[in-house]
Design an enzyme around this catalytic site. Structure first.
Site, PDB file in Angstrom:
ATOM      1  N   GLY A  39       0.964  -1.415  -0.080  1.00  0.00           N
ATOM      2  CA  GLY A  39      -0.073   0.136   0.042  1.00  0.00           C
ATOM      3  C   GLY A  39       0.818   1.311  -0.205  1.00  0.00           C
ATOM      4  O   GLY A  39       2.146   1.154   0.122  1.00  0.00           O
ATOM      5  N   ASP A  40       0.222   2.454  -0.063  1.00  0.00           N
ATOM      6  CA  ASP A  40       1.055   3.716   0.124  1.00  0.00           C
ATOM      7  C   ASP A  40       1.942   3.984  -1.342  1.00  0.00           C
ATOM      8  O   ASP A  40       2.975   4.504  -0.978  1.00  0.00           O
ATOM      9  CB  ASP A  40       1.628   3.901   1.167  1.00  0.00           C
ATOM     10  N   GLY A  84       1.381   5.319  -3.973  1.00  0.00           N
ATOM     11  CA  GLY A  84       1.318   6.335  -4.559  1.00  0.00           C
ATOM     12  C   GLY A  84      -0.064   6.212  -5.957  1.00  0.00           C
ATOM     13  O   GLY A  84       0.196   6.769  -6.722  1.00  0.00           O
ATOM     14  N   LYS A  85      -0.879   5.517  -5.614  1.00  0.00           N
ATOM     15  CA  LYS A  85      -1.691   5.095  -6.602  1.00  0.00           C
ATOM     16  C   LYS A  85      -2.790   6.235  -6.933  1.00  0.00           C
ATOM     17  O   LYS A  85      -3.130   6.379  -7.940  1.00  0.00           O
ATOM     18  CB  LYS A  85      -2.652   3.684  -5.941  1.00  0.00           C
ATOM     19  N   HIS A 118      -5.572   8.163   0.100  1.00  0.00           N
ATOM     20  CA  HIS A 118      -4.849   8.265  -1.376  1.00  0.00           C
ATOM     21  C   HIS A 118      -4.781   9.786  -1.377  1.00  0.00           C
ATOM     22  O   HIS A 118      -5.753  10.728  -1.368  1.00  0.00           O
ATOM     23  CB  HIS A 118      -5.717   7.966  -2.605  1.00  0.00           C
ATOM     24  N   THR A 119      -3.071  10.541  -1.643  1.00  0.00           N
ATOM     25  CA  THR A 119      -2.932  11.673  -1.696  1.00  0.00           C
ATOM     26  C   THR A 119      -2.836  12.171  -3.425  1.00  0.00           C
ATOM     27  O   THR A 119      -2.052  11.606  -3.965  1.00  0.00           O
ATOM     28  CB  THR A 119      -1.635  12.028  -0.995  1.00  0.00           C
ATOM     29  N   THR A 135      -6.222   0.090  11.160  1.00  0.00           N
ATOM     30  CA  THR A 135      -6.305   1.583  11.283  1.00  0.00           C
ATOM     31  C   THR A 135      -7.434   1.971  12.164  1.00  0.00           C
ATOM     32  O   THR A 135      -7.916   3.347  12.124  1.00  0.00           O
ATOM     33  CB  THR A 135      -6.777   1.960   9.820  1.00  0.00           C
ATOM     34  N   PRO A 159       3.934   6.832  11.576  1.00  0.00           N
ATOM     35  CA  PRO A 159       5.153   6.751  10.917  1.00  0.00           C
ATOM     36  C   PRO A 159       5.253   5.315  10.137  1.00  0.00           C
ATOM     37  O   PRO A 159       4.747   4.233  10.650  1.00  0.00           O
ATOM     38  CB  PRO A 159       6.352   6.682  12.055  1.00  0.00           C
ATOM     39  N   LYS A 161       8.227   7.596  -6.686  1.00  0.00           N
ATOM     40  CA  LYS A 161       9.135   8.015  -5.434  1.00  0.00           C
ATOM     41  C   LYS A 161      10.649   7.710  -6.035  1.00  0.00           C
ATOM     42  O   LYS A 161      11.365   7.629  -4.973  1.00  0.00           O
ATOM     43  CB  LYS A 161       8.630   7.363  -4.268  1.00  0.00           C
ATOM     44  N   VAL A 188       8.510  10.927 -10.309  1.00  0.00           N
ATOM     45  CA  VAL A 188       9.901  11.670  -9.625  1.00  0.00           C
ATOM     46  C   VAL A 188       9.271  12.904  -8.645  1.00  0.00           C
ATOM     47  O   VAL A 188      10.049  13.524  -8.458  1.00  0.00           O
ATOM     48  CB  VAL A 188      10.717  12.185 -10.693  1.00  0.00           C
TER      49      VAL A 188
END
Ligand code: GDP
Length: 424
Positions: free
Chosen positions: A11-12, A14-15, A40-41, A129, A304, A331, A413
């Site tokens: 997970g995380d 960057g979907k 999702h950011t 969560t 974190p 990333k 990037v």
């Protein structure tokens, strides 16, 4: 055209960013599993958005967004999320947001049970969560969940609510000794948070089937990654839903349709939120450096994240589970901090070197085998073309392609929408 965007790792990956970018030209974006435990950011010219329940296509004017029948929807959270987006000028109407009548509803008592159980487990906890996801999916399979379609007539729900609450209180009050839940509060909750959503609720399977027949382009947006899938992930440290691409047509309500393309989003290094085995994990200063460079704190929870180098063993497995035709590597800019980049290329299990991801029960006995490759050690966040990437960055991409047997088509990037390079 049916495309899924799913996570290769834990997970995380960057979907959200990749859906936001690649949904250009798509008519529908559909979430098909999970609930508001996702974060999702998306950062684009309209600002920064954290989406928990809404598909990332909500930020595009002409996209119809769908919450599919495979989802678990916390209606209070959804109401608040819609409110937050509207405050930022995002248009959300019954025309551009459709909610499946078959999606299940995460109730406050599911959130309560999630917290009570994690607290009971104390240092044995799953690292949930605490958003009620496991309890609501458990109720689905017990056939005791409420579904969105029922919200259309909350008054008729009282008798059913009484039966469900009586059963629920065997655990809430009888098991955990907490104050009991009442049918009155359940119905009142539906009236407050459910009724206002009623114009969005429909048979999304029919909607998507018609859209597909009309030649519309449909994108399925997964939450979490392959290693969190309930069946194929690191059970029991998984989510409670199917995060894999093959489930997308089912969880979206169109089980008869086949995907044309599966795009896997894969991170250039590893991160993992919560408990459970994480073989390539870094500790101490090494971990601090990578966490700080990558800003690795959970979007939904602020926790974190555990970090480590890219894991070939786990990622190859994730690619296989997702049937990924194309990979978006995200990333990569974060690794600019390193002169030499470590990669976990194998595990050592009981004195033997293994390269296939093992049965999760064996992961606690696995130790990582690291290799080093040359880094580029220069800022690549402004690169927008393949030719602008340093030779070592291109070599790292080729190395991962070869090691994992995958086809890396996009490289991200930076967090912004345009910070992405199409390689092929
Ligand atoms: P998701 O749940 O898979 O959508 O991922 P998250 O949103 O939890 O985490 C990804 C984080 O990395 C977000 O803060 C993104 O804005 C950010 N991000 C995505 N792609 C890139 C990238 O290529 N470079 C950098 N620096 N940040 C990225």
């Amino acid at each position: 055209m049916l495309t899924s965007i799913c996570g290769i790792n834990w997970g995380d990956e960057g979907k959200g960013k990749m859906v936001d970018l690649l949904s250009e030209g798509y008519d529908y974006v559909c979430r098909y599993q999970g609930g508001n435990n996702a974060g999702h950011t998306v950062i684009n010219e309209r600002g920064k958005f954290i989406l928990n329940l809404l598909p990332s296509g909500i930020l595009r004017e002409n996209v119809v967004n769908v919450l599919g029948p495979g989802m678990a929807i916390d209606i209070r959270h959804l109401t608040e999320e819609i409110g937050r987006l509207r405050e930022k000028g995002v248009k959300i109407t019954p025309e551009n947001l459709k909610i499946s009548d078959r999606a299940i509803i995460t109730m406050p008592y599911h959130v309560l049970l999630d917290c009570l159980e994690e607290d009971r487990l104390a240092d044995q906890k799953f690292g949930s969560t605490r958003r009620g996801i496991a309890p609501v999916y458990a109720d689905k399979y017990m056939k005791k969940a409420f579904r969105m379609g029922e919200l259309l007539d909350p008054d008729s729900l009282f008798e059913r609510a009484k039966g469900i609450v009586e059963w629920k209180n065997l655990t809430v009050a009888g098991g955990y000794g907490h104050a009991p839940v009442t049918a009155e509060e359940v119905v009142a909750y539906f009236k407050t948070y459910g009724l206002p959503l009623k114009d969005h609720i429909c048979d999304t399977g029919l909607l998507l089937d018609r859209a597909n027949r009309a030649g519309k382009k449909i994108m399925f947006e997964a939450q979490l990654g392959a290693l969190r899938d309930i069946d194929f992930g690191i059970y029991p440290y998984t989510s409670s839903s199917s995060t894999i691409a093959a489930y997308a047509p089912i969880g979206a309500g169109v089980p008869h349709l086949k995907l044309d393309k599966s795009i896997g989003v894969m991170k250039a290094y590893s991160t993992c939120v919560g408990e459970g085995p994480f073989t390539a994990e870094y500790f101490g200063e090494k971990a601090e450096k990578l966490r700080a460079a990558g800003g690795e704190y959970g979007a939904a929870t602020g926790r974190p994240r555990r970090v480590g180098p890219f894991d070939v063993v786990a990622s190859s497995y994730g690619i296989r589970c997702q049937g990924a035709d194309e990979i978006a590597l995200t990333k990569l800019d974060i690794l600019s901090a390193y002169e030499e980049i470590e990669v976990c290329t194998a595990y050592e299990l009981d004195g033997k070197i293994i390269r296939e991801f093992p049965y999760p029960g064996a992961l606690d006995r696995c130790k990582p085998v690291f290799e080093k490759v040359k880094g580029w050690h220069t800022d690549i966040s402004k690169c927008r073309k393949k030719e602008q990437l340093p030779r070592e960055a291109l070599a790292y991409i080729s190395y991962l392609e070869e090691a994992c047997g995958c086809n890396i088509v996009y490289v991200a990037v930076g967090a912004e929408r345009d910070a992405c390079i199409k390689l092929k």
